[in-house]
Design an enzyme around this catalytic site. Structure first.
Site, PDB file in Angstrom:
ATOM      1  N   GLU A 166      -1.871  -1.457   0.730  1.00  0.00           N
ATOM      2  CA  GLU A 166      -1.234  -0.156   0.449  1.00  0.00           C
ATOM      3  C   GLU A 166      -0.088  -0.317  -0.547  1.00  0.00           C
ATOM      4  O   GLU A 166       0.158   0.587  -1.352  1.00  0.00           O
ATOM      5  CB  GLU A 166      -0.751   0.498   1.746  1.00  0.00           C
ATOM      6  CG  GLU A 166      -1.845   0.816   2.779  1.00  0.00           C
ATOM      7  CD  GLU A 166      -3.018   1.633   2.233  1.00  0.00           C
ATOM      8  OE1 GLU A 166      -2.815   2.441   1.310  1.00  0.00           O
ATOM      9  OE2 GLU A 166      -4.154   1.428   2.716  1.00  0.00           O
TER      10      GLU A 166
ATOM     11  N   GLU B 202      -8.034   1.364  -6.578  1.00  0.00           N
ATOM     12  CA  GLU B 202      -8.490   0.294  -5.690  1.00  0.00           C
ATOM     13  C   GLU B 202      -8.297  -1.077  -6.335  1.00  0.00           C
ATOM     14  O   GLU B 202      -8.037  -2.060  -5.635  1.00  0.00           O
ATOM     15  CB  GLU B 202      -9.967   0.539  -5.326  1.00  0.00           C
ATOM     16  CG  GLU B 202     -10.478  -0.253  -4.155  1.00  0.00           C
ATOM     17  CD  GLU B 202      -9.873   0.140  -2.798  1.00  0.00           C
ATOM     18  OE1 GLU B 202      -9.151   1.154  -2.709  1.00  0.00           O
ATOM     19  OE2 GLU B 202     -10.104  -0.605  -1.829  1.00  0.00           O
TER      20      GLU B 202
END
Lengths: 500, 500
Positions: A265, A294
């Site tokens: 994250e 990503e």
């Protein structure tokens, strides 16, 4: 022209304010809202969503975007890009008949519950009727939206990673299968020797949280412009470049889970904090694509976070927090634990090497479903057969198989492949970064600021003003090239398992 | 008529959704938002506030409310009450010229900062120009809004406590001055003998929080329908009857502060949780008035929370959490500590007996300012003279005197008197409750549920469908009567200080 731009900016401000408050409510729902709030909250979200939809489809806005689109040559490049993308999104909304759109969203409002029920009952049959309806809508929507260049599944893929169609993905996954599947099979049969007994101890929630706070500093997350909290499923959300929030989930019986989800994250969060703040007021103030977002979380989590050098620097801190559990553990044993590969049922728990096969499986199924080669009723069988082919494991439990992910119940077809793409981008970017930065020295220093700065200049600052294919070329001086990803995994796992 | 009602409901839904999201953002700002968020957030709040204002002043809404108002006799009573109040509020917005309204809000957007600056500089002169402008607006607004029955300050008082004008407040405060000031002067000269050394110890943040969690259970706050958090200034906010949130502030060097602010906020929070949930979708789903809300928090905080019987039951829990600090402390010493009265400069730190004099002072000043008897430039002098008259203390520091509260910098004239009124309501309600409930038994039982149930039936469930004057009569079978408050304080302090 000036008035046209002013009108666009005014309506965009309104759209962004609606999205902002919906995001705030989501954040609250996921992190702390009391159980009782949801019924009333649902109504308020309904009202705001309707107002948002009204604004997005108002004649004034449509006319404004169309007029600007006609004169796109006269706009300065970044704004022209935004108008181009806005026009594309607007056409998507307008090409689907309003009543179908509404019906589809009504379906989605209960479909997640249906999926959870089926998953809890461990019966794919329960979910078939709902999933059939979702797939039917998705097929029809793809038809409404098709262009000369994009048909069927390609239409849906374009929502998440513009420029990547089944042509690109087919080549990508074919290569992965050719090059990595034999390695994965070989690794699966090889035993990784190390003492893993420390993994089965209890690691307190509070101390794990302290370590995640430490990681925020290591990765130079700016706490004045964001915060870390807890939620059931880790995620990152960005309200502006100056307000980026992410969550972690702590399991006392699985201490590395919080660490790697925090680092993952943090990759998303640093990206969001480093976008050019001038883009905050525009529609371009987000990541270049889902795959690119990503790529940053994977680069942090895997290339950096699962490297030996990183833990040579930070394992002592972990030992300091957990002296009873980790006193006698070597960095090498820990390194082996966090990189061990073995076939497993659940995607989100998979290791780096087996991960792409989980994605491949889903990609094949989605493509077949949308293009009409597969039907929903056959999905469990198709899943289980494919799974056994890739992983050598018989799935006898749909909740650990075809029912494991929430994506399809939310209508997210075309999203999965970006997970694999992100890892491949990450390997290519990392390889190039190694040429320009002394990564070993930076990671040993304990603070990753120079890496953040490099990523900011090369990637983050642009937000979504550049398409992924152009961006990867701008960064690495070559087209997207999955060989880096393949070589990275080969080098790592051949070394780790002492193969050949 | 049906269509009219449907239109009203539709626009009301929209207004309530805007208020909901603005409330959510406020909650986030006060409890956890990162510093960096505020600039961007300000813009989003601006957009939503503008949309709210547009909706509130749209021709469609105005026509709809006016048409319903004309046929108010045909509406069922609760809805008629809502329309009556809505029409009143709407007229207030429409009677003030839009440009003045906007200018006033622009002034307010910086006035708090001006006040903080003056307070930090300890110089009332710095704040005079801003406060003069605010008072000028308030005087003018009062003129725009005056009716045959309400003029000047009465117009502003009506915003917070409908039915209470200077006539009622003058009588109320006159009586308090006559009856309580001599007692307060006598108490001020009397020494309360007890060992208070335990008050100067350190009480950990975490343990205080644990005790406040315990208090939530004692007062039967439903955690499934609300939550407790921390903020700089304690407050309660209600998103619906099923989502009520309050905050506490912990001071390690002042351990009773968090306890009584938690009990106070629990009074507000239980009120909000117990309103009839059917009112959630209406404008009547809040407390009957500001004074009535305050009556519930004061009843919890003072009548219950500062009683001997309450602490005979719960002091052992406090001792359990703080064994080192409280092992040898008697309940009586603790009771004396939390009820000790003495003149002090700051309203929010004042004890129960001296509190009304802080309010009286502010009431006199507000009345004089709005009615034109006083001018802002003379305020510091007026304040200091009055203060010495009531408290016998010379104020030599405006930040501890005339500059201490934020209310005037936010344009809140007419709010202060409700604080005193709330305490008087509370005493009257409590006296009546004692006739119907065995309060001693209930408080000794450790859970206050029966009290909540009684308050729900008598007060809470009605929301704001009944005016305060009617409500107090409905509950106690007589008009508002401040004698209960006076007698309550006399009995308590004569006993505590062993007077006469």
């Amino acid at each position: 022209m000036d008035n046209l731009i002013k009108s666009f900016e005014r309506i965009r401000r309104q759209i962004k304010a609606y999205l902002y408050v919906l995001g705030m409510i989501n954040w609250d729902s996921a992190t702390e809202a009391p159980k009782g709030c949801f019924e009333y909250r649902g109504k308020q979200v309904g009202v705001i969503s309707e107002l948002l939809h009204q604004t997005l489809t108002s004649k004034e806005y449509i006319d404004c975007v169309n007029s600007l689109y006609k004169r796109i040559e006269d706009l300065e490049p970044i704004f022209a890009h935004e108008i181009f993308e806005t026009k594309k999104k607007l056409d998507k909304i307008l090409k689907i008949p309003a009543y179908e759109y509404v019906d589809y969203y009504i379906l989605l409002s209960s479909s997640q519950e249906e999926w959870i029920k089926a998953k809890n009952n461990n019966d794919f049959g329960d979910f078939i009727p709902t999933l059939e309806k979702i797939v039917e809508y998705k097929r029809r929507f793809a038809k409404y939206l098709e262009t000369d260049n994009l048909k069927d599944y390609d239409v849906l893929l374009d929502d998440y990673e513009p420029g990547f169609t089944t042509k690109e993905y087919d080549e990508f996954f074919y290569l992965l299968k050719q090059e990595l599947l034999p390695l994965f099979k070989q690794v699966s049969k090889t035993k990784l020797e190390f003492d893993s007994s420390f993994n089965n101890l209890v690691y307190s929630h509070q101390k794990q949280k302290e370590f995640c706070e430490y990681l925020q500093d290591v990765f130079c997350f700016d706490k004045n412009r964001g915060l870390m909290k807890e939620s059931e499923h880790p995620f990152t959300t960005s309200f502006s470049t100056n307000d980026v929030r992410f969550t972690v989930k702590y399991h006392e019986d699985d201490f590395t889970s919080s660490i790697f989800s925090a680092i993952h994250e943090l990759g998303h969060a640093i990206y969001a904090q480093q976008i050019n703040p001038k883009l905050d007021d525009t529609f371009s103030g987000e990541g270049a694509s889902i795959g690119f977002h990503e790529s940053q979380s994977r680069l942090f989590e895997n290339m950096i976070g699962r490297s030996k050098i990183f833990w040579e620097t930070h394992f002592p801190k972990l030992q300091e927090l957990f002296p009873d559990q980790l006193r006698d553990v070597t960095v090498l044993d820990y390194y082996k634990l966090i990189n061990k590969s073995k076939p497993s049922l659940i995607r989100i728990e998979a290791d780096e090497l087996s991960y792409p096969f989980h994605i491949m499986l889903r990609y094949d199924i989605e493509k077949g479903l949308i293009n009409g080669d597969y039907e929903v009723k056959d999905l469990e069988k198709i899943w289980n057969e494919s799974f056994e082919k890739y992983f050598g494991i018989k799935v006898d439990n749909p909740s650990l198989g075809v029912l494991q992910d929430m994506h399809w119940s939310s209508g997210m077809f075309g999203y999965f492949p970006t997970y694999a793409l992100g890892s491949a981008y990450a390997a290519q970017i990392y390889k190039y970064m190694e040429k320009e930065l002394d990564i070993k020295r930076i990671l040993s220093s304990g603070k990753n600021l120079e890496i953040n700065n490099w990523l900011k200049e090369k990637i983050h600052k642009y937000g979504s003003t550049i398409y992924p294919k152009e961006l990867i070329t701008l960064i690495t001086n070559e087209d997207f090239n999955p060989r880096y990803y393949i070589n990275y995994l080969k080098d790592k796992y051949i070394d780790l398992y002492g193969l050949k």
